[in-house]
Design a protein around this motif. Structure first.
Motif, PDB file in Angstrom:
ATOM      1  N   GLY A 115      20.822   6.742  20.812  1.00  0.00           N
ATOM      2  CA  GLY A 115      20.213   6.340  22.082  1.00  0.00           C
ATOM      3  C   GLY A 115      21.155   6.483  23.261  1.00  0.00           C
ATOM      4  O   GLY A 115      20.770   6.979  24.320  1.00  0.00           O
ATOM      5  N   GLY A 116      22.389   6.053  23.098  1.00  0.00           N
ATOM      6  CA  GLY A 116      23.367   6.170  24.180  1.00  0.00           C
ATOM      7  C   GLY A 116      23.682   7.611  24.515  1.00  0.00           C
ATOM      8  O   GLY A 116      23.859   7.968  25.682  1.00  0.00           O
ATOM      9  N   ILE A 117      23.735   8.444  23.497  1.00  0.00           N
ATOM     10  CA  ILE A 117      24.003   9.868  23.717  1.00  0.00           C
ATOM     11  C   ILE A 117      22.851  10.514  24.483  1.00  0.00           C
ATOM     12  O   ILE A 117      23.061  11.292  25.421  1.00  0.00           O
ATOM     13  N   VAL A 118      21.622  10.176  24.104  1.00  0.00           N
ATOM     14  CA  VAL A 118      20.440  10.729  24.775  1.00  0.00           C
ATOM     15  C   VAL A 118      20.437  10.318  26.247  1.00  0.00           C
ATOM     16  O   VAL A 118      20.215  11.144  27.138  1.00  0.00           O
ATOM     17  N   LEU A 119      20.692   9.034  26.530  1.00  0.00           N
ATOM     18  CA  LEU A 119      20.708   8.576  27.919  1.00  0.00           C
ATOM     19  C   LEU A 119      21.813   9.280  28.703  1.00  0.00           C
ATOM     20  O   LEU A 119      21.599   9.688  29.849  1.00  0.00           O
ATOM     21  N   PHE A 120      22.983   9.456  28.110  1.00  0.00           N
ATOM     22  CA  PHE A 120      24.076  10.155  28.782  1.00  0.00           C
ATOM     23  C   PHE A 120      23.668  11.580  29.143  1.00  0.00           C
ATOM     24  O   PHE A 120      23.939  12.049  30.250  1.00  0.00           O
ATOM     25  N   VAL A 121      23.010  12.272  28.221  1.00  0.00           N
ATOM     26  CA  VAL A 121      22.556  13.640  28.484  1.00  0.00           C
ATOM     27  C   VAL A 121      21.572  13.652  29.651  1.00  0.00           C
ATOM     28  O   VAL A 121      21.649  14.514  30.539  1.00  0.00           O
ATOM     29  N   PHE A 122      20.654  12.679  29.685  1.00  0.00           N
ATOM     30  CA  PHE A 122      19.705  12.596  30.801  1.00  0.00           C
ATOM     31  C   PHE A 122      20.425  12.370  32.128  1.00  0.00           C
ATOM     32  O   PHE A 122      20.031  12.909  33.156  1.00  0.00           O
ATOM     33  N   MET A 123      21.497  11.587  32.113  1.00  0.00           N
ATOM     34  CA  MET A 123      22.218  11.267  33.341  1.00  0.00           C
ATOM     35  C   MET A 123      23.003  12.462  33.885  1.00  0.00           C
ATOM     36  O   MET A 123      23.232  12.544  35.086  1.00  0.00           O
ATOM     37  N   VAL A 124      23.425  13.373  33.019  1.00  0.00           N
ATOM     38  CA  VAL A 124      24.197  14.526  33.497  1.00  0.00           C
ATOM     39  C   VAL A 124      23.314  15.727  33.819  1.00  0.00           C
ATOM     40  O   VAL A 124      23.799  16.704  34.380  1.00  0.00           O
ATOM     41  N   MET A 125      22.027  15.653  33.481  1.00  0.00           N
ATOM     42  CA  MET A 125      21.118  16.765  33.779  1.00  0.00           C
ATOM     43  C   MET A 125      20.902  16.891  35.285  1.00  0.00           C
ATOM     44  O   MET A 125      20.998  15.915  36.023  1.00  0.00           O
ATOM     45  N   ASP A 126      20.600  18.108  35.710  1.00  0.00           N
ATOM     46  CA  ASP A 126      20.336  18.362  37.120  1.00  0.00           C
ATOM     47  C   ASP A 126      18.963  17.803  37.501  1.00  0.00           C
ATOM     48  O   ASP A 126      18.109  17.569  36.651  1.00  0.00           O
ATOM     49  N   SER A 127      18.766  17.623  38.788  1.00  0.00           N
ATOM     50  CA  SER A 127      17.498  17.127  39.311  1.00  0.00           C
ATOM     51  C   SER A 127      16.366  18.090  39.020  1.00  0.00           C
ATOM     52  O   SER A 127      16.578  19.296  38.917  1.00  0.00           O
ATOM     53  N   THR A 128      15.165  17.545  38.935  1.00  0.00           N
ATOM     54  CA  THR A 128      13.984  18.383  38.852  1.00  0.00           C
ATOM     55  C   THR A 128      13.799  19.025  40.221  1.00  0.00           C
ATOM     56  O   THR A 128      13.785  18.324  41.234  1.00  0.00           O
ATOM     57  N   PRO A 129      13.673  20.350  40.299  1.00  0.00           N
ATOM     58  CA  PRO A 129      13.528  20.995  41.607  1.00  0.00           C
ATOM     59  C   PRO A 129      12.235  20.551  42.295  1.00  0.00           C
ATOM     60  O   PRO A 129      11.217  20.352  41.651  1.00  0.00           O
ATOM     61  N   GLY A 130      12.328  20.419  43.586  1.00  0.00           N
ATOM     62  CA  GLY A 130      11.148  20.054  44.372  1.00  0.00           C
ATOM     63  C   GLY A 130      10.715  18.620  44.155  1.00  0.00           C
ATOM     64  O   GLY A 130      11.443  17.801  43.611  1.00  0.00           O
ATOM     65  N   ASP A 131       9.509  18.335  44.611  1.00  0.00           N
ATOM     66  CA  ASP A 131       8.958  16.991  44.469  1.00  0.00           C
ATOM     67  C   ASP A 131       8.466  16.789  43.041  1.00  0.00           C
ATOM     68  O   ASP A 131       8.095  17.731  42.359  1.00  0.00           O
TER      69      ASP A 131
END
Length: 126
Positions: A95-111
């Protein structure tokens, strides 16, 4: 320092999006301030070795608990995920690894459904 203060200004704002800079600079300053306060607690004798928490660092941690959760949820929104993903660390190790990966991902482009992209709208300036 502006990123840290911006998160504190949005104390309990769970709506919207937070870019990577806002999230990671908040946690960087949070760790630095916590270490400084723990050092003060150690030298003043208010650090409890049994619990691993001192008076000042404990009060500070309570004070930034809600802003920390709020910026994490806004960061998840920025990657187009529900804020409920903040509970994924309850699953041991993975779970902690998954959340960390989500935190380092780039933003979704646009709205997205959570609002405009903060990098493109200039909501926060560097």
């Amino acid at each position: 320092m502006n990123w840290y203060l911006e998160v504190l200004r949005k104390y309990a704002e769970f709506d919207g999006r937070a870019c990577r800079q806002e999230y990671w600079f908040f946690w960087l300053f949070n760790i630095l301030i916590s270490a400084f306060l723990a050092t003060i607690d150690f030298f003043t004798g208010t650090f409890n070795f049994a619990t691993g928490v001192g008076l000042l660092s404990g009060l500070y941690s309570l004070g930034v608990l809600i802003p920390g959760v709020a910026v994490t949820i806004r960061r998840l929104h920025d990657t187009d995920r529900s804020g409920w993903w903040v509970l994924i660390p309850l699953i041991p190790i993975i779970g902690g690894i998954v959340l960390f990966v989500f935190m380092v991902m780039d933003s979704t482009p646009g709205d997205n459904e959570y609002g405009p992209n903060p990098k493109q709208t200039g909501i926060l300036e560097v």
